[in-house]
Design an enzyme around this catalytic site. Structure first.
Site, short mmCIF file in Angstrom:
data_model
loop_
_atom_site.label_atom_id
_atom_site.label_comp_id
_atom_site.label_asym_id
_atom_site.label_seq_id
_atom_site.Cartn_x
_atom_site.Cartn_y
_atom_site.Cartn_z
N TYR A 88 5.68 -16.48 0.58
CA TYR A 88 5.62 -15.04 0.81
C TYR A 88 4.43 -14.44 0.08
O TYR A 88 3.66 -13.66 0.65
CB TYR A 88 6.92 -14.39 0.33
CG TYR A 88 6.97 -12.90 0.54
CD1 TYR A 88 7.23 -12.37 1.79
CD2 TYR A 88 6.77 -12.02 -0.52
CE1 TYR A 88 7.29 -11.00 2.00
CE2 TYR A 88 6.82 -10.64 -0.33
CZ TYR A 88 7.08 -10.15 0.94
OH TYR A 88 7.12 -8.79 1.13
N SER A 111 1.93 -6.39 -0.15
CA SER A 111 3.03 -6.34 -1.11
C SER A 111 2.47 -6.45 -2.51
O SER A 111 1.38 -6.99 -2.72
CB SER A 111 4.00 -7.51 -0.86
OG SER A 111 4.93 -7.65 -1.92
#
Length: 287
Positions: free
Chosen positions: A156, A143
């Protein structure tokens, strides 16, 4: 000749969102596709959409038994595996550490790292020898949160940073027979990333953010104003999974619509007033 003709591709977490878009694109490129999905409801949806064209199995990437059962099913039906694509993930709700209950931190950490990182490691271990037989490929999902702050919360972001390191190390260990690369998306239209069960947020998805709010934030931040669908990321995964990629291993491609190349000082660009005054915490999070 299609990009994935004569390829067998396994996609973990392929039941919705990014994974489903990648699966659809791989099929369009000529691949035989298998999908491992944890949600029984999504498994039913996959079976309704694809019928017998796709091998679909319900299973958890954290379970060695489920992954080995998936391997047996792939071998029985196809007799080989050319590419493993990992797309499963859990989001953390962009919750700052200061607002995270202390007693919840260990379970939140375990949940995100087991799904977002351990699931990729176990999959790589269980399928690598099949991939070696076909000079295959692994493609994992990181990501933009692995590269810059505020693409998610601490847990995350840390898990997606770990995926980058997994890509680097496995590319080194699995060379020269298996290429290992990653993709780091930013925004994804209709993202189905769910929140963590450990915080009671597993019923929430990124797509619950009102579409107009997501688009407004995205268009302010991104030089390319288009918010990609999951299918639009598919060609990147398909190329890295294919035998056509003879050049790259150990790389994570940042697919960010120009996010990291945006202007932050120029006054006459759209959204310059907010930029000049300092961008506050975004209301939405990207992939």
């Amino acid at each position: 000749m299609q990009l994935l003709e004569n390829h067998v591709v396994l996609i973990t977490g392929g039941g919705s969102g990014l994974g489903l878009g990648v699966a659809r694109h791989c099929l369009a490129e000529g691949a035989e596709v298998a999908i491992l999905e944890v949600s029984p409801g999504k498994v039913a949806d996959l079976e309704a959409e694809f019928g017998d064209r796709v091998l679909v199995r319900q299973g958890d990437v954290r379970s060695i038994d489920d992954l080995q059962a998936m391997r047996a099913a792939v071998e029985k039906r196809f007799g080989k595996l050319n590419a493993l694509i990992g797309t499963q993930g859990v989001f953390d709700g962009n919750l700052p550490l200061a607002e995270t209950p202390l007693e919840k931190i260990p379970s939140l950490f375990d949940e995100l790292f087991q799904v977002n990182v351990l699931g990729y490691i176990l999959s790589a271990k269980i399928f690598v020898d099949l991939l070696e037989q076909n000079d295959g490929a692994i493609v994992l999902t990181s990501s933009t949160a692995a590269y810059a702050a505020d693409g998610g919360g601490l847990f995350y972001s840390a898990s997606k940073g770990a995926v980058r390191s997994v890509v680097n190390q496995l590319a080194f260990e699995f060379a020269p027979r298996v290429r290992v690369n990653g993709i780091a998306p930013s925004g994804i239209a209709n993202s189905q990333l769910a929140g963590p069960r450990s915080l009671g947020m597993d019923h929430m998805k990124q797509s619950d953010i009102p579409k107009e709010n997501f688009l407004a934030q995205f268009q302010e931040l991104m030089p390319l104003k288009h918010l990609p669908t999951p299918e639009e990321y598919g060609w990147l995964y398909a190329f890295l999974a294919s035998g056509r990629n003879t050049l790259m291993t150990g790389q994570t491609i940042v697919a960010d619509q120009g996010l990291f190349n945006r202007a932050v000082l120029t006054q006459d660009l759209p959204g310059a007033d907010s930029v000049a005054g300092g961008i506050g915490k975004p209301e939405v999070s990207l992939a």
